[in-house]
Every structure is written in C-alpha cells, then in structure tokens.
Enzyme design. Structure first.
Site, PDB file in Angstrom:
ATOM      1  N   ALA A  93       0.851  -1.193   0.000  1.00  0.00           N
ATOM      2  CA  ALA A  93       0.000   0.000   0.000  1.00  0.00           C
ATOM      3  C   ALA A  93       0.885   1.240   0.000  1.00  0.00           C
ATOM      4  CB  ALA A  93      -0.895   0.028   1.240  1.00  0.00           C
TER       5      ALA A  93
ATOM      6  N   ASN B 149       1.383   1.135  14.082  1.00  0.00           N
ATOM      7  CA  ASN B 149       2.510   0.241  14.413  1.00  0.00           C
ATOM      8  C   ASN B 149       3.785   1.049  14.624  1.00  0.00           C
ATOM      9  OD1 ASN B 149       2.178  -2.946  12.750  1.00  0.00           O
ATOM     10  ND2 ASN B 149       0.558  -1.643  13.505  1.00  0.00           N
TER      11      ASN B 149
ATOM     12  N   SER C  83      -8.860   5.360   0.686  1.00  0.00           N
ATOM     13  CA  SER C  83      -8.411   4.346  -0.289  1.00  0.00           C
ATOM     14  C   SER C  83      -8.311   2.969   0.386  1.00  0.00           C
ATOM     15  CB  SER C  83      -7.080   4.748  -0.934  1.00  0.00           C
ATOM     16  OG  SER C  83      -6.046   4.775   0.032  1.00  0.00           O
ATOM     17  N   LYS C  84      -7.918   2.939   1.655  1.00  0.00           N
ATOM     18  CA  LYS C  84      -7.874   1.656   2.371  1.00  0.00           C
ATOM     19  C   LYS C  84      -9.307   1.156   2.601  1.00  0.00           C
ATOM     20  CE  LYS C  84      -4.874  -0.395   3.858  1.00  0.00           C
ATOM     21  NZ  LYS C  84      -4.000  -1.451   3.275  1.00  0.00           N
TER      22      LYS C  84
ATOM     23  N   TYR D 244      -5.708   8.648   2.227  1.00  0.00           N
ATOM     24  CA  TYR D 244      -5.148   7.334   2.590  1.00  0.00           C
ATOM     25  C   TYR D 244      -6.239   6.421   3.146  1.00  0.00           C
ATOM     26  CZ  TYR D 244      -3.060   3.805   5.667  1.00  0.00           C
ATOM     27  OH  TYR D 244      -2.770   2.623   6.306  1.00  0.00           O
ATOM     28  N   SER D 245      -6.942   6.898   4.184  1.00  0.00           N
ATOM     29  CA  SER D 245      -7.916   6.000   4.833  1.00  0.00           C
ATOM     30  C   SER D 245      -9.084   5.699   3.901  1.00  0.00           C
ATOM     31  CB  SER D 245      -8.383   6.570   6.173  1.00  0.00           C
ATOM     32  OG  SER D 245      -8.889   7.866   6.047  1.00  0.00           O
TER      33      SER D 245
ATOM     34  N   HIS E 144      -6.899  16.544  10.426  1.00  0.00           N
ATOM     35  CA  HIS E 144      -6.195  15.648  11.357  1.00  0.00           C
ATOM     36  C   HIS E 144      -7.174  14.909  12.285  1.00  0.00           C
ATOM     37  CE1 HIS E 144      -2.430  15.490  14.197  1.00  0.00           C
ATOM     38  NE2 HIS E 144      -2.891  14.284  13.871  1.00  0.00           N
TER      39      HIS E 144
ATOM     40  N   THR F 256      -6.254  -0.978   8.172  1.00  0.00           N
ATOM     41  CA  THR F 256      -5.959  -0.024   9.236  1.00  0.00           C
ATOM     42  C   THR F 256      -7.213   0.370  10.020  1.00  0.00           C
ATOM     43  OG1 THR F 256      -5.370   2.307   9.535  1.00  0.00           O
ATOM     44  CG2 THR F 256      -6.123   1.714   7.382  1.00  0.00           C
ATOM     45  N   ASP F 257      -7.012   0.857  11.240  1.00  0.00           N
ATOM     46  CA  ASP F 257      -8.150   1.372  12.023  1.00  0.00           C
ATOM     47  C   ASP F 257      -8.622   2.720  11.493  1.00  0.00           C
ATOM     48  OD1 ASP F 257      -6.000   2.959  12.826  1.00  0.00           O
ATOM     49  OD2 ASP F 257      -6.325   2.702  14.975  1.00  0.00           O
ATOM     50  N   GLU F 258      -7.808   3.348  10.609  1.00  0.00           N
ATOM     51  CA  GLU F 258      -8.153   4.706  10.159  1.00  0.00           C
ATOM     52  C   GLU F 258      -9.411   4.727   9.297  1.00  0.00           C
ATOM     53  OE1 GLU F 258      -4.829   7.192   9.077  1.00  0.00           O
ATOM     54  OE2 GLU F 258      -3.462   5.963  10.243  1.00  0.00           O
TER      55      GLU F 258
ATOM     56  N   ASN G 262       0.085  12.369  21.172  1.00  0.00           N
ATOM     57  CA  ASN G 262       1.359  12.490  20.437  1.00  0.00           C
ATOM     58  C   ASN G 262       2.445  13.125  21.301  1.00  0.00           C
ATOM     59  OD1 ASN G 262       0.161  11.377  18.195  1.00  0.00           O
ATOM     60  ND2 ASN G 262      -0.288  13.356  17.233  1.00  0.00           N
TER      61      ASN G 262
HETATM   62  P1  NAD Z   1       5.101   0.792   4.012  1.00  0.00           P
HETATM   63  O1  NAD Z   1       4.755   2.060   3.326  1.00  0.00           O
HETATM   64  O2  NAD Z   1       6.271   0.750   4.938  1.00  0.00           O
HETATM   65  O3  NAD Z   1       5.349  -0.371   2.930  1.00  0.00           O
HETATM   66  C1  NAD Z   1       4.532  -0.544   1.816  1.00  0.00           C
HETATM   67  C2  NAD Z   1       5.222  -1.513   0.866  1.00  0.00           C
HETATM   68  O4  NAD Z   1       4.347  -1.709  -0.275  1.00  0.00           O
HETATM   69  C3  NAD Z   1       6.546  -0.994   0.311  1.00  0.00           C
HETATM   70  O5  NAD Z   1       7.514  -2.013   0.339  1.00  0.00           O
HETATM   71  C4  NAD Z   1       6.219  -0.606  -1.120  1.00  0.00           C
HETATM   72  O6  NAD Z   1       7.329  -0.731  -2.008  1.00  0.00           O
HETATM   73  C5  NAD Z   1       5.122  -1.598  -1.454  1.00  0.00           C
HETATM   74  N1  NAD Z   1       4.245  -1.107  -2.537  1.00  0.00           N
HETATM   75  C6  NAD Z   1       3.675   0.116  -2.638  1.00  0.00           C
HETATM   76  N2  NAD Z   1       2.974   0.213  -3.776  1.00  0.00           N
HETATM   77  C7  NAD Z   1       3.070  -0.993  -4.396  1.00  0.00           C
HETATM   78  C8  NAD Z   1       2.551  -1.528  -5.610  1.00  0.00           C
HETATM   79  N3  NAD Z   1       1.792  -0.787  -6.418  1.00  0.00           N
HETATM   80  N4  NAD Z   1       2.855  -2.799  -5.933  1.00  0.00           N
HETATM   81  C9  NAD Z   1       3.649  -3.558  -5.126  1.00  0.00           C
HETATM   82  N5  NAD Z   1       4.180  -3.101  -3.980  1.00  0.00           N
HETATM   83  C10 NAD Z   1       3.893  -1.832  -3.617  1.00  0.00           C
HETATM   84  O7  NAD Z   1       3.760   0.344   4.759  1.00  0.00           O
HETATM   85  P2  NAD Z   1       3.591  -0.414   6.149  1.00  0.00           P
HETATM   86  O8  NAD Z   1       3.610   0.578   7.228  1.00  0.00           O
HETATM   87  O9  NAD Z   1       4.497  -1.562   6.179  1.00  0.00           O
HETATM   88  O10 NAD Z   1       2.085  -0.909   5.995  1.00  0.00           O
HETATM   89  C11 NAD Z   1       1.791  -2.200   5.436  1.00  0.00           C
HETATM   90  C12 NAD Z   1       0.282  -2.387   5.398  1.00  0.00           C
HETATM   91  O11 NAD Z   1      -0.240  -2.297   6.712  1.00  0.00           O
HETATM   92  C13 NAD Z   1      -0.455  -1.325   4.579  1.00  0.00           C
HETATM   93  O12 NAD Z   1      -1.493  -1.956   3.867  1.00  0.00           O
HETATM   94  C14 NAD Z   1      -1.005  -0.366   5.617  1.00  0.00           C
HETATM   95  O13 NAD Z   1      -2.183   0.256   5.168  1.00  0.00           O
HETATM   96  C15 NAD Z   1      -1.272  -1.324   6.760  1.00  0.00           C
HETATM   97  N6  NAD Z   1      -1.199  -0.734   8.117  1.00  0.00           N
HETATM   98  C16 NAD Z   1      -0.125   0.020   8.493  1.00  0.00           C
HETATM   99  C17 NAD Z   1      -0.066   0.528   9.782  1.00  0.00           C
HETATM  100  C18 NAD Z   1       1.129   1.322  10.263  1.00  0.00           C
HETATM  101  O14 NAD Z   1       1.085   1.872  11.368  1.00  0.00           O
HETATM  102  N7  NAD Z   1       2.217   1.405   9.513  1.00  0.00           N
HETATM  103  C19 NAD Z   1      -1.099   0.276  10.685  1.00  0.00           C
HETATM  104  C20 NAD Z   1      -2.191  -0.504  10.260  1.00  0.00           C
HETATM  105  C21 NAD Z   1      -2.226  -1.005   8.980  1.00  0.00           C
HETATM  106  P1  TYD Z   2       1.806   9.108  11.608  1.00  0.00           P
HETATM  107  O1  TYD Z   2       2.967   8.365  12.170  1.00  0.00           O
HETATM  108  O2  TYD Z   2       1.969   9.845  10.327  1.00  0.00           O
HETATM  109  O3  TYD Z   2       0.590   8.066  11.532  1.00  0.00           O
HETATM  110  P2  TYD Z   2      -0.986   8.341  11.243  1.00  0.00           P
HETATM  111  O4  TYD Z   2      -1.175   9.694  10.695  1.00  0.00           O
HETATM  112  O5  TYD Z   2      -1.284   7.270  10.245  1.00  0.00           O
HETATM  113  O6  TYD Z   2      -1.675   8.125  12.564  1.00  0.00           O
HETATM  114  O7  TYD Z   2       1.328  10.152  12.696  1.00  0.00           O
HETATM  115  C1  TYD Z   2       0.979   9.766  14.013  1.00  0.00           C
HETATM  116  C2  TYD Z   2       0.489  10.996  14.735  1.00  0.00           C
HETATM  117  O8  TYD Z   2       1.595  11.898  14.894  1.00  0.00           O
HETATM  118  C3  TYD Z   2      -0.576  11.754  13.974  1.00  0.00           C
HETATM  119  O9  TYD Z   2      -1.511  12.279  14.908  1.00  0.00           O
HETATM  120  C4  TYD Z   2       0.183  12.891  13.308  1.00  0.00           C
HETATM  121  C5  TYD Z   2       1.321  13.169  14.275  1.00  0.00           C
HETATM  122  N1  TYD Z   2       2.592  13.633  13.665  1.00  0.00           N
HETATM  123  C6  TYD Z   2       3.234  14.758  14.206  1.00  0.00           C
HETATM  124  O10 TYD Z   2       2.755  15.368  15.181  1.00  0.00           O
HETATM  125  N2  TYD Z   2       4.415  15.160  13.634  1.00  0.00           N
HETATM  126  C7  TYD Z   2       4.965  14.520  12.554  1.00  0.00           C
HETATM  127  O11 TYD Z   2       6.039  14.969  12.065  1.00  0.00           O
HETATM  128  C8  TYD Z   2       4.302  13.363  12.038  1.00  0.00           C
HETATM  129  C9  TYD Z   2       4.870  12.633  10.865  1.00  0.00           C
HETATM  130  C10 TYD Z   2       3.114  12.953  12.626  1.00  0.00           C
END
Ligand code: NAD
Ligand code: TYD
Length: 354
Positions: free
Chosen positions: A81, A188, A161-162, A158-159, A293, A132-134, A257
């Site tokens: 994603a 995470n 599209s998810k 983002y949310s 936000h 995601t929870d978003e 935060n």
């Molecule tokens: P990330 O951005 O670190 O990694 C995304 C990966 O997907 C990358 O390796 C990228 O190269 C690959 N990618 C992107 N577009 C692509 C495409 N068109 N084809 C093939 N590969 C592609 O993301 P993440 O934080 O590891 O998140 C992974 C999943 O978990 C996502 O679906 C995200 O929505 C979900 N998620 C993330 C969090 C979080 O806090 N990071 C929390 C809940 C759910």
């Molecule tokens: P982020 O890690 O981007 O995750 P998400 O927006 O998906 O929850 O942001 C976590 C929280 O931190 C969010 O409330 C936005 C805030 N934030 C900052 O305050 N400063 C920053 O530079 C970033 C990247 C996020």
C-alpha cells in the site's frame, strides 16, 4: 507456499523475517519497491532458499497472474500500500492506484487462480488483507473504541483508499465466495519503519539535533502496537480467522502524540545523552496542523483476543525501548534510507508548517 505483497516495507518485512524464523514454508515477496520498499530490511534472509523476491507492481495483472501460476500459493497476504497520510494529502493519486486498483487487480488474479484449484485446496486457500483502524474515522474523547461493527467513516485520502480496498475484499467474499479475512490494526512502531512516521522521525531528528515537529498542540491520540505483535495477529488470523470476517488489532495503548515525543526524549536522554547536557525535549517544536487531522483512534481488540486467543506481548514502554535501541544500533540503515528523495519530502511536508 505463501505470497506476501509489500514485503519490503515496514510491516511486510517484519512479517517475512518473523515467518522465516518460525516456519519452513517458503514465502514469495511481491513488491514494486517504492521509496518505502527497502530490500536491506531482508538482507538476513536473502540467501534463505525459502525466500523468493519478485519486483512486481500490483498494477501489473499479467505479472501477478504469472506469479500465481508459477508458485501456486496456498495463501496471499496483501500488505502492499501507499501508507503515509501526509503524502496522501500532498498527492492522493498513487493511493488510489495502489490501494484501490492494486487490491482490485490482486483480487481478480486471485479469483481466477482460486477458481482453478481442486476442491480441498480451494477450501483451505486464504486471501488475507492487511488494513488499518483509520477506516473508522475519528473518535471524540469519550467515544467507545472502534469495534468491527463501527461504521466506516474515513477522513483522509489514505484511509478512504484503504476503506475502498476493504470493501472490495468484502465484496469478493460475499459475491464470489473467495475465502478472505481482513485485519484492521492501529498505529505500528518498531524496527525498519521509514523515518516519515511519527516515532522514527522523532528518533532520527533528535539524534541529528533537528526540530521534533509536533502537529497542532500534540493532543491527538493514537493507539500504538509493536509491529511483531501485529505480525503475530496476522498469522493467527490467517490460520484461524473466520472467512469473510474482519478483526481489529490494537495495543490498548492510547497515547497523546506529545506523550509519545516526551517518552522518546526521556529514553534518549538516558541512552544517548546530548553532548551539551541538555534534554532532547528542548528540540520540540509545535508546527501547523495536518489538514483534517483525526483527533483520536482507539481499538477494541476483544474479538481477536476471544476468538483467536491473540494478546500483544509488548506494552508501549517495552516496545518503545526495543524500538529506540534498534534505531540506535542501526544508524547506517537510517542513513541509507535518508536519500535525496527523502529530503525533498521533508521540504514539501515541513516547509509550509513553520
Ligand atoms: P510501508 O509504506 O512501509 O510499505 C509498503 C510496501 O508496499 C513498500 O515495500 C512498497 O514498495 C510496497 N508497494 C507500494 N505500492 C506498491 C505496488 N503498487 N505494488 C507492489 N508493492 C507496492 O507500509 P507499512 O507501514 O508496512 O504498511 C503495510 C500495510 O499495513 C499497509 O497496507 C497499511 O495500510 C497497513 N497498516 C499500516 C499501519 C502502520 O502503522 N504502519 C497500521 C495498520 C495497517
Ligand atoms: P503518523 O505516524 O503519520 O501516523 P498516522 O497519521 O497514520 O496516525 O502520525 C501519528 C500521529 O503523529 C498523527 O496524529 C500525526 C502526528 N505527527 C506529528 O505530530 N508530527 C509529525 O512529524 C508526524 C509525521 C506525525
């Protein structure tokens, strides 16, 4: 064998490392390698015969069909994603393409392949969608935490599209009987997270003597889960999740935060004190807020705990300590990902907030 899409990203690479550590079953990592995909995360398994990498874009249906035909997976786990909210605000196009069209392509290829399987394999096949929870939108302070029946109300590109991808997965189960399971997880943190998200950017900037940017007044709340706990929840959902169901995954760790930033500063003050003796807290800067936000996310993880017996092993303190230690021990990893493109992103995201 299993397929993991997006396995070079933060959560996907943690999942693959964890999987290969515990299982003999091979894994094919399908990744386009965007700015967020980094094969260095998987260096330790590069020569493992049970690890295969395919540089393929989810937008390329033909290549995906070739891969399923060649390797005949028993499960496909979709992590790929575009994942950063601020980037989705600056440019939503890639989010629509990868998160919606990409998931659609993967579902189409999976449906065609699944339809050809013998009855027993058809029954045991799984499509696990990582979300995601978003998708549930934003909570007020006194609202109950998100449950699986909370209506979807996504607020960012983002949310949204998810959410669209979750709906497609649901529809493929309902309409075609595709054996799907979806997980919706909270924020995470842990090793290999790209330093654009809150926790790694604060650690990175602190160590570089830069500002620690806090959006708005820092009172927004997120639920935080250590990445390995998320990976274990995904494995359980793959093994034991009921078909067509969604499972919320969360850490019972709601934090403002500002509390997160303060805790990181306090830990760094102990582990890597600044040379001038001052606290990292002096680097905190409040900057212009993110448009739209979301105020608060909170997860009710009762369903996965009761049905699948999942429980997070880390609490925020232990998980954050491990994470900070990892970033201190892996400064080369960070300096390798902080490339020219990364600096362009910082200018785009933070210049206008001063
Ligand atoms: P990330 O951005 O670190 O990694 C995304 C990966 O997907 C990358 O390796 C990228 O190269 C690959 N990618 C992107 N577009 C692509 C495409 N068109 N084809 C093939 N590969 C592609 O993301 P993440 O934080 O590891 O998140 C992974 C999943 O978990 C996502 O679906 C995200 O929505 C979900 N998620 C993330 C969090 C979080 O806090 N990071 C929390 C809940 C759910
Ligand atoms: P982020 O890690 O981007 O995750 P998400 O927006 O998906 O929850 O942001 C976590 C929280 O931190 C969010 O409330 C936005 C805030 N934030 C900052 O305050 N400063 C920053 O530079 C970033 C990247 C996020």
């Amino acid at each position: 064998m299993i397929f993991v899409t997006g396995g070079a990203g933060f959560i996907g690479s943690n999942f693959i490392l964890n999987w290969l550590d515990k299982h003999k079953e091979p894994v094919v990592n399908i990744d386009k390698l965007t700015y967020a995909g980094n094969l260095e995360n998987l260096k330790s398994v590069e020569c493992n015969p049970n690890y295969i990498f395919a540089k393929v874009d989810l937008l390329d249906q033909t290549a995906l069909a070739e891969l399923v035909g060649k390797y005949k997976p028993r499960a496909i786990l979709n992590f790929a994603a575009e994942s950063h909210v601020d980037r989705s605000i600056h440019g939503p196009g890639d989010f629509i393409q990868t998160n919606i069209v990409g998931t659609f392509n993967l579902l189409e290829v999976t449906r065609a392949y699944w339809g050809t399987l013998p009855e027993a394999e058809k029954k045991s096949f799984r499509f696990l969608h990582v979300s995601t929870d978003e998708v549930y939108g934003s909570l007020e302070m006194n609202d109950p935490a998100f449950s699986e029946t909370t209506p979807y109300a996504p607020n960012s590109p983002y949310s949204a599209s998810k959410a669209a991808s979750d709906h497609l997965v649901r529809a493929y189960h309902h309409t075609y009987g595709l054996p799907t399971v979806t997980t919706n997880c909270s924020n995470n943190y842990g090793p290999y997270q790209f330093p654009e998200k809150l926790i790694p950017i604060v650690i990175h900037n602190a160590l570089k003597g830069k500002d620690l940017p806090i959006y708005g007044d820092g009172s927004n709340i997120r639920d935080w889960l250590y990445v390995v706990d998320h990976c274990e929840a995904i494995e359980l959902a793959l093994d034991k999740g009921r078909l067509g169901e969604t499972y919320n995954v969360g850490g019972w760790n709601e934090k403002k935060n500002i509390e997160v930033v303060d805790t990181i500063c306090g830990t760094l003050d102990k582990l890597r004190p600044r040379s001038d003796g001052k606290s990292y807290l002096t680097q905190k800067v409040f900057v212009k807020d993110r448009p739209g936000h979301d105020k608060r996310y909170a997860i009710d993880a009762t369903k996965i705990e009761k049905e699948l017996g999942w429980k997070p092993k880390e609490n925020f303190e232990t998980g954050l300590a491990k994470t900070i230690k990892w970033y201190l021990d892996n400064e080369t990893w960070v300096s390798n990902v902080v490339s020219g493109n990364y600096r362009e992103w910082l200018d785009k995201n933070y210049e206008g907030r001063k």
